[in-house]
Design an enzyme around this catalytic site. Structure first.
Site, PDB file in Angstrom:
ATOM      1  CB  VAL A 148      21.457   3.433 -18.825  1.00  9.99           C
ATOM      2  CG1 VAL A 148      21.378   2.407 -17.696  1.00  9.99           C
ATOM      3  CG2 VAL A 148      20.624   2.965 -20.012  1.00  9.99           C
ATOM      4  CE  LYS A 149      20.885   9.727 -11.614  1.00  9.92           C
ATOM      5  NZ  LYS A 149      19.780  10.507 -11.011  1.00  9.92           N
ATOM      6  CB  ILE A 150      25.490   3.059 -14.124  1.00 10.44           C
ATOM      7  CG1 ILE A 150      24.878   2.652 -15.473  1.00 10.44           C
ATOM      8  CG2 ILE A 150      26.234   1.900 -13.482  1.00 10.44           C
ATOM      9  CD1 ILE A 150      24.043   1.421 -15.432  1.00 10.44           C
TER      10      ILE A 150
ATOM     11  CB  THR B  18      14.097  10.378 -12.672  1.00  5.93           C
ATOM     12  OG1 THR B  18      14.575   9.309 -13.479  1.00  5.93           O
ATOM     13  CG2 THR B  18      13.311  11.348 -13.524  1.00  5.93           C
TER      14      THR B  18
END
Length: 218
Positions: free
Chosen positions: A86-88, A27
């Site tokens: 966790v999208k970084i 997402t």
């Protein structure tokens, strides 16, 4: 190759999961906004709802662009569910955050990757996944598949554990091409995944089988 669906739409996620081939979900803030999901608590609850549907990695993106903000947001996201990744963003502060999370055993997805150099930095920092944006590169007349092939070569040269997550997939040929190159994961819309099942000869053959069966039972 793992199949992720790139959406925040719960029905599409459920439909993809019902097919029996869904491995995870990605997402981003734009996808959340598209579903009318706003406000921190609503977004967190939506991630919880996604994790109840799919038993696999769910990428949840931070909004901060500085190290401490990313850490604060990322730790809160990771605490939601064991499947949260966790999208970084691929920026230097993001590389520092990926290194921090890697040392803590928190999985990360380095997003907005558009070059092999960026992919190399993310792997060095210990990213679990990197997301080269295939479709967006195609949009600016650059062959996104060439980038994925280049990253595959580099990662294989040095035995990096970081997985290549081909993002911004637009259509079924993108999926096939990524599989040929050796992308570890693809993420795209449900329509592209479903389109893999389509072929006119399959439709014609099935129509003929059913017609012959009907004749034989008259």
């Amino acid at each position: 190759m793992k199949f992720f669906i790139d959406t925040a739409n719960l029905k599409d996620i459920q439909d993809a999961n019902d097919l029996g081939i869904l491995d995870g979900v990605t997402t981003n803030p734009s996808l959340m906004a598209k579903e009318g999901i706003t406000g921190q608590e609503n977004i967190l609850n939506h991630y919880r709802a996604i994790c109840k549907i799919v038993d696999g990695p769910v990428s949840a993106e931070v909004i901060s662009t500085e190290f401490h903000g990313m850490i604060e947001e990322g730790e809160k996201l990771a605490a939601l569910h064991p499947n949260i990744v966790v999208k970084i963003p691929m920026i230097l502060e993001g590389i520092k955050a990926i290194k921090y999370f890697s040392a803590k055993g928190i999985k990360t997805n380095c997003t907005l990757v558009f070059s092999a150099g960026q992919a190399l930095l993310a792997a060095k920092a210990g990213a679990t996944y990197i997301s080269p944006f295939l479709g967006r590169l195609d949009d600016v007349s650059t062959n996104g598949l060439d980038l994925i092939a280049q990253i595959r070569l580099i990662y294989d040269n040095y035995m990096f554990d970081t997985q290549i997550l081909a993002a911004s997939v637009r259509h079924p040929m993108h999926i096939i091409n990524c599989a040929e190159i050796g992308s570890d994961v693809m993420t795209g819309p449900l329509s592209a995944i479903k389109a893999l099942a389509n072929h006119p000869l399959t439709d014609l053959g099935l129509k003929q089988f059913l017609a012959d069966h009907a004749k034989g039972n008259k």
